[in-house]
Scaffold this motif. Sequence first.
Motif: not given
Length: 101
Positions: A82-92, A31-42, A46-49
């Motif tokens: 931590f890992s969810g936010i890190s993945v989001s930042i790396m995808n961004h 979920v975190v990976i898909i949302t960060s890839l499709l929706g961006g950082l924010s 939000a998906g992580t939280l």
Amino acid sequence: MGFAVATLGAVLQWNFWEWLAPNRFIVFFPVVIITSLLGGLSAGIAGTLSCTLFAIYYFFPPLYSFQIDGDAGFAPVLLFVFSGISVSIMNHILKRRQIKL
């Protein structure tokens, strides 16, 4: 909107993953990976939280509350956040580099 649907799907399938009892957060990583890839950082944050809140509510005793009993429950929650936010930042960062090329 997409992260809400993906999070709901992860919550619905958590019963099928009983054998992952100590590592149930693994259900939420896609979920975190898909949302960060499709929706961006924010959207990734939000998906992580939102996944973290669902996991605390459904996985940690006392069940169906937002409390965590004992100190042992905080480590996986913090690791997941931590890992969810890190993945989001790396995808961004990856998306920004691909656009510049």
